[in-house]
Design an enzyme around this catalytic site. Structure first.
Site, PDB file in Angstrom:
ATOM      1  N   ASN A 149       0.811  -1.222   0.000  1.00  0.00           N
ATOM      2  CA  ASN A 149       0.000   0.000   0.000  1.00  0.00           C
ATOM      3  C   ASN A 149       0.844   1.272   0.000  1.00  0.00           C
ATOM      4  O   ASN A 149       0.383   2.338  -0.396  1.00  0.00           O
ATOM      5  CB  ASN A 149      -0.975   0.003   1.175  1.00  0.00           C
ATOM      6  CG  ASN A 149      -0.274   0.024   2.514  1.00  0.00           C
ATOM      7  OD1 ASN A 149       0.739  -0.638   2.709  1.00  0.00           O
ATOM      8  ND2 ASN A 149      -0.817   0.773   3.458  1.00  0.00           N
ATOM      9  N   GLU A 200       4.261  -3.464  12.923  1.00  0.00           N
ATOM     10  CA  GLU A 200       3.316  -2.367  12.677  1.00  0.00           C
ATOM     11  C   GLU A 200       2.167  -2.974  11.899  1.00  0.00           C
ATOM     12  O   GLU A 200       2.251  -3.164  10.691  1.00  0.00           O
ATOM     13  CB  GLU A 200       4.011  -1.239  11.912  1.00  0.00           C
ATOM     14  CG  GLU A 200       3.258   0.083  11.972  1.00  0.00           C
ATOM     15  CD  GLU A 200       2.426   0.326  10.748  1.00  0.00           C
ATOM     16  OE1 GLU A 200       1.222  -0.029  10.768  1.00  0.00           O
ATOM     17  OE2 GLU A 200       2.961   0.874   9.772  1.00  0.00           O
ATOM     18  N   CYS A 223      -3.337   1.542   7.104  1.00  0.00           N
ATOM     19  CA  CYS A 223      -3.625   0.986   8.418  1.00  0.00           C
ATOM     20  C   CYS A 223      -4.145   2.026   9.393  1.00  0.00           C
ATOM     21  O   CYS A 223      -4.836   1.690  10.354  1.00  0.00           O
ATOM     22  CB  CYS A 223      -2.373   0.322   8.979  1.00  0.00           C
ATOM     23  SG  CYS A 223      -0.917   1.388   8.996  1.00  0.00           S
ATOM     24  N   GLU A 263       8.053   2.780  14.569  1.00  0.00           N
ATOM     25  CA  GLU A 263       8.807   3.222  13.409  1.00  0.00           C
ATOM     26  C   GLU A 263       8.765   4.741  13.381  1.00  0.00           C
ATOM     27  O   GLU A 263       7.730   5.348  13.617  1.00  0.00           O
ATOM     28  CB  GLU A 263       8.231   2.635  12.123  1.00  0.00           C
ATOM     29  CG  GLU A 263       8.430   1.129  12.038  1.00  0.00           C
ATOM     30  CD  GLU A 263       8.148   0.590  10.649  1.00  0.00           C
ATOM     31  OE1 GLU A 263       7.141   1.010  10.048  1.00  0.00           O
ATOM     32  OE2 GLU A 263       8.929  -0.245  10.164  1.00  0.00           O
TER      33      GLU A 263
END
Length: 479
Positions: free
Chosen positions: A153, A251, A285, A459
């Site tokens: 994505n 993640e 997400c 991250e």
């Protein structure tokens, strides 16, 4: 402007290769469903070679002065900026999002590289005060060889995070990007090569995701696993890593709640949420999905949000007028349609969209659902598509219970004019990131990640680079 679609290859130990398996798989344009390339599948021998190359390169790279590593990363960022037109075109061709959005993702990736490059020079340790004649120190060292897995994505931005943080910390890595979007990531990798990253420091493989993950995670040379993707896959990789006692950065997916309070600026809220919800066809997400509007503003918010959704121009990403492109693959098209169908069959109503657009390409209309019962699949499974579900609420206790009811905990959002209410709701939402009156919560210099089943580790920011290091304590009895 258009460019030729390149022939994707593996990159192992400083060489581009078609691999040893002789097997290839197709790459499709999601707007046309046409095959645009063939991707080589890495065999076991290729994976072993990549891991050994990263292992051999580790001593030299970790001993490279941080300033030198910084210079190389900064040069890679500059080259990426120079090549943004071509790489954005590649992203749109194989992933589907509009060209303008592809450029935004790349620019954010550039900022990440530049920030990590500089922060890698500041991985400080500390001296701990102790008794006379004893010196106690804590130093941060690179964890070693990293196995990194990136999704389709954001095929440039997400690999930027993993590559930049790992290299800035002094690690080497084997990267497995998404097979749907290889050319975008390989073009990014080429900028690091051209900037002077030595052979073996960065390796890229593609193929069967399950086989690759099992092989890389089991390799004794690999010391850290980092993954961005769905909760089920993340759980599986975490189990594989746990067998080897290897740390992970996960993640994972989300199902972000948005609380629109009675004192919110409804027009601003509707505009900002719609602008984020349908970007990248909702395939993010952190995308806002469960919208809870206070009863006093519910009707007004629903009318404005649905009207905005119905006006979004959908089409091929290369078209200048397109604001939302297709879903990235046939799997997402089928999954989104199943979730919407289930919601409607259970009594939900589609005020906008609710169906596929046309018969060619993976286009799905921007969709707004209301009156969806709590047991509908779409309120319990991550939609990962252009669908927003709006519900009304009466009080804060109720909305917080509903917002926190799911095992997801990545991002959450609040719209209110009250600083006190914003502070209270931000503290009560069970998620790793909260946006107040805006939805841009994953930017340079700040950590991003989830809680509960949305993962662990971070991250971005100082925490992002530190995740690629280990703390070593040194105690020295002076003589």
């Amino acid at each position: 402007m258009s460019f030729a679609y390149p022939e994707p290859k593996l990159y192992i130990d400083g060489e581009w290769t078609a691999g040893s398996s002789g097997i290839t798989r197709p790459v499709f344009d999601p707007a046309t469903e046409e095959e645009i390339g063939r991707l080589p599948v890495a065999g076991a021998a290729d994976l072993d070679k990549a891991v050994m190359a990263a292992s051999r390169a580790l001593p030299g790279w970790r001993s490279t002065p941080p300033l030198k590593r910084c210079d190389i990363l900064m040069k890679a960022a500059a080259l990426l900026r120079e090549r943004i037109e071509e790489i954005a075109w590649l992203t749109t061709r194989e992933q589907g999002q509009p060209i303008a959005d592809s450029k935004v993702h790349i620019l954010r990736g550039i900022e990440i590289i530049e920030w990590d490059a500089q922060e890698g020079r500041r991985l400080y340790g500390r001296i701990i005060p102790s008794e006379p004649g004893l010196r106690q120190m804590v130093v941060r060292e690179p964890v070693g060889v990293v196995a990194a897995f990136a999704p389709w994505n954001a095929p440039v931005f997400t690999p930027c995070r993993k590559i930049a943080s790992a290299l800035a910390a002094g690690c080497t890595l084997v990267l497995k990007p998404a097979e749907e979007t290889p050319a975008s990531t390989l073009a990014l990798v080429q900028t690091f090569i051209d900037a002077g990253v030595p052979p073996g420091v960065l390796n890229v493989v593609f193929g069967d995701p399950a086989a690759i993950s099992e092989h890389l995670i089991a390799a004794p040379q690999v010391r850290l696993v980092t993954f961005t993707g769905s909760v089920p896959v993340g759980k599986h990789l975490a189990q594989l890593a746990a067998r080897e006692m290897k740390p992970t950065i996960m993640e994972l997916g989300g199902h972000a709640p948005v609380i629109i309070c009675e004192d919110a600026d409804v027009e601003t809220a509707a505009t900002r949420i719609a602008g984020t919800k349908f970007r990248n066809a909702g395939q993010a997400c952190l995308s806002p999905t469960r919208l809870y509007a206070h009863r006093s503003v519910y009707d007004r918010f629903v009318d404005q949000f649905a009207a905005l959704a119905r006006k979004i121009p959908v089409g091929p990403g290369e078209a200048a007028t397109t604001a939302m492109g297709p879903l990235a693959n046939a799997r997402r098209l089928a999954a989104v349609d199943e979730l919407v169908t289930d919601a409607v069959q259970r009594g939900g109503r589609a005020l906008a969209g609710g169906s596929r657009i046309g018969n060619t390409g993976y286009f799905y209309a921007p969709t707004v659902l209301v009156d969806v019962p709590e047991d509908a699949r779409i309120l319990n499974e991550e939609p990962f598509g252009p669908v927003a579900i709006i519900a009304r609420y009466d009080d804060e206790a109720e909305v917080l219970a509903r917002a926190n009811a799911l095992p997801y905990g990545l991002a959450g959002y609040v719209f209110t004019r009250s600083a006190a209410r914003a502070d209270k709701l931000a503290g009560a939402l069970e998620c790793g990131t909260v946006g107040i009156n805006h939805l841009v919560v994953s930017t340079v210099g700040i950590p991003f990640g989830g809680v509960k089943e949305s993962g662990h580790g971070r991250e971005g920011g100082v925490e992002g680079i530190e995740g690629y290091t280990v703390s070593k304590t040194v105690t020295h009895l002076l003589q």
